[in-house]
Design a protein around this motif. Sequence first.
Motif, PDB file in Angstrom:
ATOM      1  N   ILE A 173     -24.744  -8.795  20.313  1.00 19.14           N
ATOM      2  CA  ILE A 173     -26.144  -8.938  20.483  1.00 19.14           C
ATOM      3  C   ILE A 173     -26.573  -9.957  21.578  1.00 19.14           C
ATOM      4  O   ILE A 173     -27.725  -9.777  22.235  1.00 19.14           O
ATOM      5  CB  ILE A 173     -26.686  -9.579  19.246  1.00 19.14           C
ATOM      6  N   LEU A 174     -25.861 -11.024  21.917  1.00 14.08           N
ATOM      7  CA  LEU A 174     -25.991 -11.932  22.996  1.00 14.08           C
ATOM      8  C   LEU A 174     -25.941 -11.278  24.309  1.00 14.08           C
ATOM      9  O   LEU A 174     -26.764 -11.582  25.210  1.00 14.08           O
ATOM     10  CB  LEU A 174     -24.982 -13.373  22.756  1.00 14.08           C
ATOM     11  N   VAL A 175     -24.917 -10.425  24.408  1.00 12.75           N
ATOM     12  CA  VAL A 175     -24.817  -9.566  25.809  1.00 12.75           C
ATOM     13  C   VAL A 175     -25.913  -8.607  25.743  1.00 12.75           C
ATOM     14  O   VAL A 175     -26.353  -8.592  27.298  1.00 12.75           O
ATOM     15  CB  VAL A 175     -23.322  -8.852  25.626  1.00 12.75           C
ATOM     16  N   LEU A 176     -26.111  -7.949  24.770  1.00  8.70           N
ATOM     17  CA  LEU A 176     -27.509  -6.959  25.078  1.00  8.70           C
ATOM     18  C   LEU A 176     -28.648  -7.943  25.321  1.00  8.70           C
ATOM     19  O   LEU A 176     -29.543  -7.432  26.150  1.00  8.70           O
ATOM     20  CB  LEU A 176     -27.510  -6.524  23.604  1.00  8.70           C
ATOM     21  N   ILE A 177     -28.989  -8.987  24.702  1.00  9.50           N
ATOM     22  CA  ILE A 177     -30.278  -9.892  25.062  1.00  9.50           C
ATOM     23  C   ILE A 177     -30.212 -10.312  26.477  1.00  9.50           C
ATOM     24  O   ILE A 177     -31.208 -10.068  27.098  1.00  9.50           O
ATOM     25  CB  ILE A 177     -30.367 -10.788  23.870  1.00  9.50           C
ATOM     26  N   ALA A 178     -29.189 -10.684  26.678  1.00 11.59           N
ATOM     27  CA  ALA A 178     -29.015 -11.429  28.191  1.00 11.59           C
ATOM     28  C   ALA A 178     -29.238 -10.213  29.196  1.00 11.59           C
ATOM     29  O   ALA A 178     -29.872 -10.515  30.168  1.00 11.59           O
ATOM     30  CB  ALA A 178     -27.641 -12.203  28.359  1.00 11.59           C
ATOM     31  N   THR A 179     -28.567  -9.014  28.911  1.00  9.36           N
ATOM     32  CA  THR A 179     -28.759  -7.807  29.680  1.00  9.36           C
ATOM     33  C   THR A 179     -30.213  -7.779  29.903  1.00  9.36           C
ATOM     34  O   THR A 179     -30.757  -7.312  30.906  1.00  9.36           O
ATOM     35  CB  THR A 179     -27.858  -6.660  29.422  1.00  9.36           C
ATOM     36  N   MET A 180     -30.619  -7.662  28.701  1.00  8.09           N
ATOM     37  CA  MET A 180     -32.236  -6.962  28.644  1.00  8.09           C
ATOM     38  C   MET A 180     -33.160  -8.059  29.417  1.00  8.09           C
ATOM     39  O   MET A 180     -33.987  -7.703  29.994  1.00  8.09           O
ATOM     40  CB  MET A 180     -32.677  -6.671  27.304  1.00  8.09           C
ATOM     41  N   MET A 181     -32.996  -9.271  29.024  1.00  4.81           N
ATOM     42  CA  MET A 181     -33.706 -10.416  29.743  1.00  4.81           C
ATOM     43  C   MET A 181     -33.434 -10.481  31.093  1.00  4.81           C
ATOM     44  O   MET A 181     -34.564 -10.819  32.024  1.00  4.81           O
ATOM     45  CB  MET A 181     -33.418 -11.731  29.209  1.00  4.81           C
ATOM     46  N   TRP A 182     -32.201 -10.214  31.679  1.00  8.16           N
ATOM     47  CA  TRP A 182     -32.160 -10.103  33.061  1.00  8.16           C
ATOM     48  C   TRP A 182     -32.788  -8.785  33.642  1.00  8.16           C
ATOM     49  O   TRP A 182     -33.368  -8.918  34.775  1.00  8.16           O
ATOM     50  CB  TRP A 182     -30.700  -9.932  33.416  1.00  8.16           C
ATOM     51  N   LEU A 183     -32.938  -7.607  33.037  1.00 10.20           N
ATOM     52  CA  LEU A 183     -33.724  -6.461  33.513  1.00 10.20           C
ATOM     53  C   LEU A 183     -35.180  -6.567  33.417  1.00 10.20           C
ATOM     54  O   LEU A 183     -35.914  -6.207  34.456  1.00 10.20           O
ATOM     55  CB  LEU A 183     -33.122  -5.262  32.807  1.00 10.20           C
ATOM     56  N   VAL A 184     -35.802  -7.240  32.396  1.00 16.60           N
ATOM     57  CA  VAL A 184     -37.081  -6.996  32.303  1.00 16.60           C
ATOM     58  C   VAL A 184     -37.729  -8.490  32.339  1.00 16.60           C
ATOM     59  O   VAL A 184     -39.092  -8.561  32.230  1.00 16.60           O
ATOM     60  CB  VAL A 184     -37.468  -6.207  30.950  1.00 16.60           C
ATOM     61  N   GLY A 185     -37.093  -9.452  32.100  1.00 19.52           N
ATOM     62  CA  GLY A 185     -37.678 -10.921  31.903  1.00 19.52           C
ATOM     63  C   GLY A 185     -37.615 -11.310  30.602  1.00 19.52           C
ATOM     64  O   GLY A 185     -37.809 -10.561  29.524  1.00 19.52           O
ATOM     65  N   ILE A 186     -37.544 -12.803  30.281  1.00 16.40           N
ATOM     66  CA  ILE A 186     -37.588 -13.262  29.236  1.00 16.40           C
ATOM     67  C   ILE A 186     -38.685 -13.187  28.384  1.00 16.40           C
ATOM     68  O   ILE A 186     -38.612 -12.730  27.255  1.00 16.40           O
ATOM     69  CB  ILE A 186     -37.178 -14.781  29.289  1.00 16.40           C
ATOM     70  N   GLY A 187     -39.822 -13.561  29.051  1.00  9.53           N
ATOM     71  CA  GLY A 187     -41.125 -13.058  28.404  1.00  9.53           C
ATOM     72  C   GLY A 187     -41.446 -11.666  27.784  1.00  9.53           C
ATOM     73  O   GLY A 187     -41.792 -11.359  26.565  1.00  9.53           O
ATOM     74  N   PRO A 188     -41.246 -10.922  28.512  1.00  9.75           N
ATOM     75  CA  PRO A 188     -41.666  -9.429  28.245  1.00  9.75           C
ATOM     76  C   PRO A 188     -40.765  -8.916  27.228  1.00  9.75           C
ATOM     77  O   PRO A 188     -40.917  -8.188  26.516  1.00  9.75           O
ATOM     78  CB  PRO A 188     -41.318  -8.784  29.785  1.00  9.75           C
ATOM     79  N   PHE A 189     -39.381  -9.235  27.541  1.00  9.72           N
ATOM     80  CA  PHE A 189     -38.495  -9.069  26.357  1.00  9.72           C
ATOM     81  C   PHE A 189     -38.726  -9.566  25.091  1.00  9.72           C
ATOM     82  O   PHE A 189     -38.958  -8.745  24.012  1.00  9.72           O
ATOM     83  CB  PHE A 189     -36.997  -9.375  26.648  1.00  9.72           C
ATOM     84  N   LEU A 190     -39.082 -10.692  25.018  1.00  5.59           N
ATOM     85  CA  LEU A 190     -39.493 -11.183  23.740  1.00  5.59           C
ATOM     86  C   LEU A 190     -40.834 -10.648  23.218  1.00  5.59           C
ATOM     87  O   LEU A 190     -40.940 -10.468  22.011  1.00  5.59           O
ATOM     88  CB  LEU A 190     -39.754 -12.773  23.599  1.00  5.59           C
ATOM     89  N   LEU A 191     -41.839 -10.443  24.043  1.00 10.13           N
ATOM     90  CA  LEU A 191     -43.005  -9.994  23.538  1.00 10.13           C
ATOM     91  C   LEU A 191     -43.038  -8.352  22.834  1.00 10.13           C
ATOM     92  O   LEU A 191     -43.676  -7.942  22.047  1.00 10.13           O
ATOM     93  CB  LEU A 191     -44.072  -9.699  24.771  1.00 10.13           C
ATOM     94  N   VAL A 192     -41.984  -7.699  23.357  1.00 12.72           N
ATOM     95  CA  VAL A 192     -41.687  -6.444  22.952  1.00 12.72           C
ATOM     96  C   VAL A 192     -40.733  -6.203  21.676  1.00 12.72           C
ATOM     97  O   VAL A 192     -41.014  -5.888  20.685  1.00 12.72           O
ATOM     98  CB  VAL A 192     -41.042  -5.444  24.051  1.00 12.72           C
TER      99      VAL A 192
END
Length: 339
Positions: free
Chosen positions: A199-218
């Motif tokens: 989960i941590l690897v996936l979250i880190a990857t997605m935050m790197w791709l789309v940004g921390i704020g946008p990832f959490l907002l979705v």
Amino acid sequence: METLGQKNDLTSEPRALMRALGDYRTPRIARSVIELLVTLIPFAFFWALSWVVLSAGHWLGLVLTIPAAGFLVRLFMIQHDCSHGAFFPSKHANDWVGRVIGVLTLTPFDFWRHTHRHHHAHSGNLDRPRIGGIDTLTVEEFSALPRDERLRYRFYRHPLVLFALGPAYLFLLDNRLPVGFMRAGWMPWLSTMATNAAILVLIATMMWLVGIGPFLLVQLPITLLAGTVGVWLFYIQHQFEDTFWEHDPNWTFQEAALHGSSHYDLPGVLRWFTANIGVHHVHHLCSRIPFYRLPDVLRDYPELRGIGRLTLWQSFASVRLVLWDEDKHRLVSFREANV
């Protein structure tokens, strides 16, 4: 295959019915692959579309998280089938598909499978630990509690706690540690920690791709909404007025499965998104039936449709039922229990 008359007789003989249901246990590999793809691909599509629309500053992106949450619920139901060894003929395939989906659903597959099997083995048994379901006390148990424990139980059973705070706690926090199984050996720890790492690897990857704020907002609305729906489904499948609870001498697995689990008769679209989990009495009788074969059982055994049947509208009345009354043999509200 039995005649219709023989089938009618089987509904009054749960053991014989359970044996007959073995004919539906064989999964179809092509169908399972298709079901997985038509769930996973739309989930990814709506996730990405929500991100694009929200990044453009449109609130419509939050609306698009609703279908994404629906597909996440369906992924959880596929994971659930995998935990029963029902989705693929191969145990290896069931295990690894379940583990991968568990990263998306924030649910450690092997540990959840262990607790869920306990739920299946002892559901409705008043003399066994109530693991893997919603905590429910009898009127006598509740009355014997000290005042602070009674208040705690009332708080726990409040709808806002059970279906809003509870799912957030369960999927975001509780699933991160094998709570209650700290000394149960290596399996709960390995399953939980391996899932957490993925989960941590996936979250880190997605935050790197789309940004921390946008990832959490979705992601947060999707997770919270899907979690609420998931908890509601597992709640209503056993928490209805005429469910079955008994002590060991009068408890049988077959009776608990057939009469202690509901037939949650949802509208067609909701049945699809919930992967027929509403046909729960049949599922508990034979958990190795793939979800896409459960409608076949109702077609061939139409008398099963009326056992434990709840419509969507009827199900909402079950929220007030919080205690098991051993004298009345049904769930009751605090007011009815006069406690």
